[in-house]
Design a protein around this motif. Structure first.
Motif, short mmCIF file in Angstrom:
data_model
loop_
_atom_site.label_atom_id
_atom_site.label_comp_id
_atom_site.label_asym_id
_atom_site.label_seq_id
_atom_site.Cartn_x
_atom_site.Cartn_y
_atom_site.Cartn_z
N PHE A 88 -42.77 -57.49 26.53
CA PHE A 88 -42.67 -56.08 26.16
C PHE A 88 -41.29 -55.78 25.62
O PHE A 88 -40.38 -56.61 25.70
CB PHE A 88 -42.96 -55.18 27.37
CG PHE A 88 -42.07 -55.46 28.55
CD1 PHE A 88 -40.83 -54.87 28.66
CD2 PHE A 88 -42.48 -56.35 29.55
CE1 PHE A 88 -39.99 -55.15 29.73
CE2 PHE A 88 -41.65 -56.63 30.62
CZ PHE A 88 -40.41 -56.04 30.72
N TRP A 128 -45.74 -52.70 24.32
CA TRP A 128 -46.32 -53.94 24.82
C TRP A 128 -46.46 -54.90 23.65
O TRP A 128 -47.18 -54.63 22.70
CB TRP A 128 -47.69 -53.68 25.43
CG TRP A 128 -47.64 -52.93 26.72
CD1 TRP A 128 -47.62 -51.58 26.89
CD2 TRP A 128 -47.61 -53.50 28.04
NE1 TRP A 128 -47.57 -51.27 28.23
CE2 TRP A 128 -47.57 -52.43 28.95
CE3 TRP A 128 -47.63 -54.82 28.52
CZ2 TRP A 128 -47.55 -52.63 30.33
CZ3 TRP A 128 -47.59 -55.01 29.88
CH2 TRP A 128 -47.55 -53.93 30.78
N LYS A 129 -45.79 -56.04 23.73
CA LYS A 129 -45.90 -57.03 22.67
C LYS A 129 -47.20 -57.81 22.88
O LYS A 129 -47.85 -57.67 23.92
CB LYS A 129 -44.68 -57.95 22.71
CG LYS A 129 -43.37 -57.13 22.69
CD LYS A 129 -42.29 -57.72 21.82
CE LYS A 129 -41.60 -58.90 22.37
NZ LYS A 129 -40.44 -59.29 21.52
N PRO A 130 -47.60 -58.62 21.87
CA PRO A 130 -48.90 -59.28 21.98
C PRO A 130 -49.11 -60.04 23.30
O PRO A 130 -50.16 -59.92 23.93
CB PRO A 130 -48.90 -60.24 20.79
CG PRO A 130 -48.05 -59.54 19.78
CD PRO A 130 -46.97 -58.84 20.58
N SER A 161 -49.56 -57.69 26.18
CA SER A 161 -50.83 -56.99 26.05
C SER A 161 -51.98 -57.84 26.57
O SER A 161 -52.95 -57.31 27.12
CB SER A 161 -51.08 -56.62 24.58
OG SER A 161 -50.02 -55.83 24.11
N ARG A 191 -52.03 -57.41 30.30
CA ARG A 191 -52.55 -56.08 30.61
C ARG A 191 -54.06 -56.02 30.40
O ARG A 191 -54.80 -55.50 31.24
CB ARG A 191 -51.82 -55.08 29.72
CG ARG A 191 -52.10 -53.66 30.07
CD ARG A 191 -51.36 -52.76 29.13
NE ARG A 191 -52.15 -51.55 29.00
CZ ARG A 191 -51.66 -50.32 28.97
NH1 ARG A 191 -50.37 -50.14 28.99
NH2 ARG A 191 -52.45 -49.28 28.87
N ASN A 192 -54.51 -56.58 29.30
CA ASN A 192 -55.94 -56.59 29.01
C ASN A 192 -56.74 -57.37 30.04
O ASN A 192 -57.83 -56.98 30.43
CB ASN A 192 -56.20 -57.20 27.62
CG ASN A 192 -56.33 -56.12 26.58
OD1 ASN A 192 -56.87 -55.05 26.87
ND2 ASN A 192 -55.83 -56.40 25.40
N GLN A 249 -57.11 -55.38 33.08
CA GLN A 249 -58.10 -54.32 32.88
C GLN A 249 -59.52 -54.86 32.95
O GLN A 249 -60.40 -54.24 33.54
CB GLN A 249 -57.88 -53.64 31.53
CG GLN A 249 -56.70 -52.70 31.52
CD GLN A 249 -56.78 -51.67 30.39
OE1 GLN A 249 -57.84 -51.36 29.90
NE2 GLN A 249 -55.63 -51.16 30.00
N THR A 258 -53.80 -42.91 30.54
CA THR A 258 -52.37 -42.89 30.28
C THR A 258 -51.82 -41.50 30.55
O THR A 258 -52.35 -40.52 30.03
CB THR A 258 -52.09 -43.29 28.82
OG1 THR A 258 -52.69 -44.57 28.60
CG2 THR A 258 -50.59 -43.38 28.55
N THR A 312 -50.01 -46.12 32.36
CA THR A 312 -51.46 -46.09 32.44
C THR A 312 -51.90 -46.40 33.85
O THR A 312 -51.62 -47.47 34.38
CB THR A 312 -52.06 -47.10 31.45
OG1 THR A 312 -51.59 -46.74 30.14
CG2 THR A 312 -53.57 -47.05 31.47
N GLU A 333 -48.16 -50.62 34.26
CA GLU A 333 -46.77 -50.98 33.94
C GLU A 333 -46.06 -51.51 35.19
O GLU A 333 -45.51 -52.60 35.19
CB GLU A 333 -46.02 -49.75 33.41
CG GLU A 333 -46.36 -49.40 31.96
CD GLU A 333 -47.73 -48.77 31.80
OE1 GLU A 333 -48.38 -48.47 32.84
OE2 GLU A 333 -48.18 -48.57 30.67
#
Length: 632
Positions: free
Chosen positions: A220, A233-235, A238, A241-242, A245, A352, A372, A514
């Motif tokens: 990030f 959030w950089k790739p 992310s 994070r994904n 989720q 978020t 979020t 986060e």
RNA sequence: GCUCAUGUAGCUCAGGGGUAGAGCACUUCCUUGGUAAGGAAGAGGUCACGGGUUCAAAUCCCGUCAUGAGCUCCA
């Protein structure tokens, strides 16, 4: 139950009983604080001392002084401290009457090396805080006298392993209306070996700092021109994070939640109803006033202050970046006629939210202005509260167990019996508090019950973890709410064919993604389990001659959904391995002449090292199992 | 928000009133190798931003922004 750490940092007086329970190292640290004060008094005789207690990993002393103490001064202060230690002064306790103590303080003698023409202002104030019945004592070491209940080590010579750590400011007695003091933090141990061990530990911990690791691994980024506390959030970040989720989303599906989406803003009226505006105005981004209203106000020559009032009083409308998701979810609940047969309704969203945290409080991913939540709101009957809380805790348990997080504590926030600031029926509170208590005990994890820690709208359970520098952060939370159903006049039709008020439960097993990712980065030191790792497999051809067979292996992996790449640089294998290790890639697959000939791959794991050769099918099977099971 | 400290290349950092430095990363070339660094060349900076002092400022001063530690706050 309040732990020692909190007591020491809070500004409440310790009872004599608590003081007598001081551990050896706390006593040592408290004494070292006196040594520090002695040194400061030598250099700056006009210094006014406030309090100097031991804290979790050391001690501090608060001092008022015109000279701004900076870390550059530490060397000189430590030198003076060393002299005091070498002199091996005796810590001497003298019981005095209140009047005697007051007289000493008035002649500036307390927190000083001799009489002064200034009063010991803070000591006088502290003296007044001592309850009538309590004994008053002075501690002397050499010429340094201080108001102090003790206890102390026998001599300053015992304080031989110390180090000044930092200087910061602190409000006297923790009240922002009081003068701001300079707080000098130090640490002390029984001997130099233990001190050095502790300092090394600190260095080690710093290596795990999520801000450092996040930068190194490219997870990030914070950009000045985007704004403070706003995460990019950089790739690679992310992906983590994904994956989280997907994981939680999957659990929600199993547990009968309905996932929803709601906008990031809502009308001010919505938040007037919920009470967020203007009650929590300070911690929200300012309202967005629509263009026409703004123009009209400008034409009328409206000042900012007037605008603020008009917004508060509802004369002018606008929108708010949402500080919480509940109002939106409530509106989804109330958009339909609800029967008791529909309950519980469980609405979940990765929502978020935006909060105007003060600039000095922001830091890394743990405290941000846009985050979020893995939020959900459960609408249920009073009878269902217990089961629903249990369900929420199950979810938190699944999350923490899956990630192997064991080092957390659970805090049950109950109401303060003496206060009347709480909304809702006391009988329901009793039930909810019991439900939470019972749920917490079922976790088989130590928990503390803290009265007065409930929200005004209901009791709660929080999951708290520590970061690398020992700060505590709240992660998951489960909160019972009697307030919002009332404010929004929510109801469902009961078996008696009459409307009833539902109870709401707010819950977020991660808290915020986060903060949770920050905790995970530090927990795993950046070496994420394979299912979370941004890059799972890296193919390392021995030389460019093997690019083509290596590419075949790569494609097979990509085919099954692995996050894989190939290092086709002109480096030698050792260098490629080093890079992959630094990037904390779980699997390195080495392809050279041997592998091509035998149709195998040589597997290296980032922490297990060389695993040997496997057939490509075998590796893929193992890999898929590991990911599917979310193995640690 | 407050106090203190910090801000120099993508990263880690040195320097410091008179032409901007290193290592790693990056680009190109050579090298084609077996489990944590092969070699050479090259490119890369308005020294956070804005003012001031000075013949001259990245350097000194003031302000702003950002970062860090702590305090306060945290629905």
């Amino acid at each position: 139950m309040v732990n020692i750490h909190v007591m020491a940092e809070g500004n409440q007086r310790k009872t004599l009983e608590e003081r007598s329970q001081m551990t050896d190292v706390e006593r040592l640290r408290h004494s070292t604080a006196h040594v520090l004060a002695t040194a400061i008094a030598k250099i700056w005789p006009e210094a006014q001392f406030a309090a100097g207690p031991p804290v979790e990993n050391g001690f501090y002393y608060d001092v008022e002084l015109n000279h701004r103490i900076s870390p550059d001064d530490f060397e000189a202060i430590e030198k003076e401290m060393t002299i005091v230690v070498k002199e091996n002064q005796k810590f001497e306790r003298i019981d005095v009457s209140r009047d005697e103590a007051l007289e000493l303080a008035k002649s500036g003698r307390l927190g000083a090396l001799g009489e002064r023409d200034i009063e010991s202002t803070f000591k006088i104030d502290l003296l007044n805080d001592i309850p009538e019945e309590e004994e008053i004592s002075i501690y002397k070491n050499g010429d340094f006298w201080d108001l102090c209940a003790g206890p102390h080590v026998p001599r300053t010579g015992n304080c031989k392993a110390f180090k000044l750590m930092s200087v910061a400011s602190a409000f006297y007695k923790g009240d922002a209306n009081n003068p701001q003091l300079q707080r000098i933090y130090g640490t002390a141990f029984k001997n130099k070996t233990q001190l050095n061990e502790y300092l090394e530990q600190l260095e080690e911990a710093k290596k795990r700092d999520h801000r450092k690791v996040g930068k190194e691994l490219g997870l990030f980024h914070f950009d000045e021109s985007v704004g403070q506390g706003l995460v990019l959030w950089k790739p690679k970040g992310s992906i983590i994070r994904n994956e989280l989720q997907k994981f939680i989303s999957n659990e929600l599906d199993k547990k009968g939640y309905s996932q929803v989406f709601t906008p990031h803003i809502g009308k001010l009226d919505l938040y007037r109803t919920s009470g967020h505006f203007p009650y929590y105005e300070e911690s929200q981004f300012s309202p967005i006033v629509d263009r026409d209203s703004m123009q009209k106000l400008a034409d009328e020559g409206c000042t900012c202050g007037e605008l603020s009032n008009k917004l508060k009083e509802g004369e002018t409308d606008g929108f708010l970046l949402k500080p919480m998701n509940c109002p939106h979810h409530i509106k989804i609940f109330s958009s339909e006629h609800r029967s008791y047969r529909d309950l519980p309704v469980r609405l979940a969203e990765f929502g978020t939210v935006y909060r105007w945290e003060k600039s000095g409080e922001l830091g890394g991913l743990t405290r941000v202005r846009s985050f979020t939540q893995d939020d959900a709101h459960l609408f249920c009957t009073d009878d269902q509260v217990q089961d629903e809380i249990m369900g929420c805790l199950d979810l938190v348990k699944v999350v923490l167990n899956t990630l192997g997080i064991e080092d957390y504590r659970v805090r049950v926030g109950l109401r303060d019996a003496d206060s009347n600031k709480y909304v809702g029926d006391p009988q329901n509170w009793d039930r909810a508090e019991n439900a939470l208590r019972e749920a917490a005990s079922s976790l088989e994890v130590p928990f503390t019950e803290e009265s007065g820690e409930a929200a005004f709208y209901g009791p709660k359970i929080d999951f708290v973890v520590k970061d690398v520098i020992g700060r505590e952060w709240q992660l998951g939370t489960v909160q019972v709410d009697y307030n919002l159903p009332e404010r929004f006049d929510l109801n469902y039709i009961g078996p008696d064919n009459k409307p009833h008020r539902p109870v709401m439960i707010h819950r977020a097993p991660f808290g915020s993604l986060e903060r949770f990712v920050a905790v995970l980065i530090e927990h795993f030191e950046g070496s994420f389990p394979t299912w979370l790792a941004p890059e799972q497999v890296r193919i390392l051809p021995i030389s460019e001659k093997f690019t083509i067979p290596a590419e075949e292996r790569l494609n097979e992996l990509l085919e099954v959904g692995a996050r894989a790449s190939m290092d086709n640089s002109a480096e030698k294998i050792g260098a490629k391995i080093r890079l992959a290790q630094l990037d904390k890639v779980p699997y390195m697959l080495i392809i050279g002449a041997n592998e091509v000939e035998t149709n195998t791959i040589s597997v290296r794991h980032r922490s297990r090292g060389d695993i040997g050769s496997l057939s490509p099918e075998e590796f893929i099977n193992n890999f898929q199992d590991e990911v599917r099971n979310r193995a640690l």
